[in-house]
Motif scaffolding. Structure first.
Motif, mmCIF file in Angstrom:
data_model
loop_
_atom_site.group_PDB
_atom_site.id
_atom_site.type_symbol
_atom_site.label_atom_id
_atom_site.label_comp_id
_atom_site.label_asym_id
_atom_site.label_seq_id
_atom_site.Cartn_x
_atom_site.Cartn_y
_atom_site.Cartn_z
ATOM 1 N N ARG A 177 0.836 -1.200 0.000
ATOM 2 C CA ARG A 177 0.000 0.000 0.000
ATOM 3 C C ARG A 177 0.867 1.245 0.000
ATOM 4 O O ARG A 177 2.016 1.216 0.396
ATOM 5 N N ASP A 178 0.255 2.321 -0.446
ATOM 6 C CA ASP A 178 0.885 3.623 -0.295
ATOM 7 C C ASP A 178 0.022 4.431 0.679
ATOM 8 O O ASP A 178 -0.847 3.877 1.343
ATOM 9 N N LYS A 179 0.213 5.701 0.747
ATOM 10 C CA LYS A 179 -0.471 6.530 1.734
ATOM 11 C C LYS A 179 -1.994 6.535 1.557
ATOM 12 O O LYS A 179 -2.735 6.664 2.528
ATOM 13 N N ASN A 180 -2.482 6.363 0.331
ATOM 14 C CA ASN A 180 -3.926 6.463 0.062
ATOM 15 C C ASN A 180 -4.574 5.186 -0.462
ATOM 16 O O ASN A 180 -5.790 5.080 -0.444
#
Length: 63
Positions: free
Chosen positions: A23-26
């Protein structure tokens, strides 16, 4: 991949077959893994291919 486990004392053996958490931040990005063989002590646990992700693992439990 082959590996060996040794259980000592009483308890529950729990093996999770899953994908990685990506995952990334969003956003979360599912990473699919297709397990084709899972055998313990010459006993075939998976009899057909199993597609899993981090959020949808295959969990094997044995006392």
């Amino acid at each position: 991949m082959d590996f060996e486990l040794k259980c000592v004392n009483d308890g529950i053996l729990k093996i999770w077959l899953s994908g990685i958490d990506c995952r990334d931040k969003n956003n979360e990005f599912p990473v699919y893994i297709n397990y084709t063989n899972f055998t313990i002590n010459d006993t075939e646990i998976l009899k057909k291919n199993k597609l899993v992700t981090y959020d949808n693992p295959y969990i094997f439990e044995k006392k």
